[in-house]
Design an enzyme around this catalytic site. Structure first.
Site: not given
Ligand code: DAK
Length: 260
Positions: A111, A114, A134
């Protein structure tokens, strides 16, 4: 007191908008999206506004995506509402009458990517990482990424990025047109503000119209885009600022635009 999820500061006609959930790397939950939507509506109504710079709070992340913890418990109806809120918010951002510059200060994933795609210009610092990861979660982009990414970087690169979910480092992001320029970490915000300041000094009616016509043209056939351009160009000859701009050139002085 709960911290505000989105901070807005306006100075010299430049709006600075900061997504402010640094503990969650500025992930977009429903409350943050609603706050962003409210901020955008206020900015849209501000006639004195010239340009917006959008960034993320903290030193790690622009926006690390939609809030995965919130999405984890959603069923299809809630997911549809969540995607619709994201679409409406990002559409409103894209439709802001003034240019929006994203200053991507770290993770720009899902997001977050996006969100950057809905901005008119994207600058990043050298530690920024872009991506649509995603598929790693068994999802697809839900805030416009399946549509806007291809329009910005081309269909084949967009397909590769959405299907592999791989992270794109800043230099490659620039090479493929996902961002316009890359700066040292400390230079990012000042440089983004410099560009905003340059734009803010131009004819405000012309800047707004140029954005509107160019945006509309991106989704239209060339003949329709050119027709829009002709009408907008002609309309400017009724505007005081265009008369002032041209008169100032002829009289060899600086123009004094009045946003009229
Ligand atoms: N959501 C919630 N919390 C998140 C987050 C996220 N996207 N990204 C990071 N955090 C939180 C972590 O859970 C952690 O929280 P605590 O454990 O401290 O409470 C805190 O932020 C710090 O993150 P990390 O400890 O993981 O930090 P690192 O430096 O180790 O890693 C990272 C950073 C960015 C590589 C990692 O946090 C990561 O992989 N985050 C997720 C990235 C990701 O996958 N983003 C895409 C999200 S999916 C839809 C609507 C929308 C969407 C899809 C469909 N529909 C309704 C159909 C959109 C989807 C997305 O955007």
């Amino acid at each position: 007191m709960q911290e505000q999820a989105v901070l807005v500061e306006i100075q010299g006609g430049i709006g600075r908008v900061t997504i402010n959930r640094p503990k969650a790397l500025n992930a977009l939950n429903t409350a943050t999206l609603r706050a962003l939507r409210g901020a955008i509506d206020d900015l849209a109504a501000n006639e004195e506004l010239r340009c917006v710079v959008l960034t993320g709070a903290g030193d790690k992340s622009f926006v690390a995506g939609a809030d995965i913890a919130e999405m984890a418990s959603m069923r299809p109806q809630a997911a549809r509402r969540f995607a619709a809120l994201g679409h409406e918010t990002f559409d409103a951002l894209e439709a802001l009458p003034v240019p929006v510059i994203a200053a991507v200060n770290g993770y720009c994933l899902g997001g977050g990517c996006e969100l950057a795609l809905a901005c008119d210009m994207v600058f990043a610092h050298e530690k920024a990482r872009f991506g649509q990861p995603e598929v790693d979660l068994g999802l697809i982009p839900g805030f416009g990424g399946t549509q806007r990414l291809a329009r910005r970087v081309g269909a084949m690169r967009a397909t590769e990025l959405v299907l592999t979910g791989r992270h794109v480092l800043a230099a490659e992001a620039k090479a493929i047109g996902l961002c316009l320029d890359v700066f040292a970490v400390d230079d990012l915000l000042p440089r983004a503000l410099d560009v905003a300041t340059t734009i803010a000094a131009k004819g405000p009616v012309a800047v707004r119209l140029a954005k509107r016509v160019m945006r509309a043209g991106l989704d239209a056939p060339l003949v329709s885009g050119n027709a829009l351009e002709r009408e907008a160009f002609a309309a400017l000859f009724d505007a005081e600022d265009a008369r002032e701009g041209m008169a100032a050139f002829v009289e060899k002085r600086k123009p004094a635009f009045r946003n009229a």
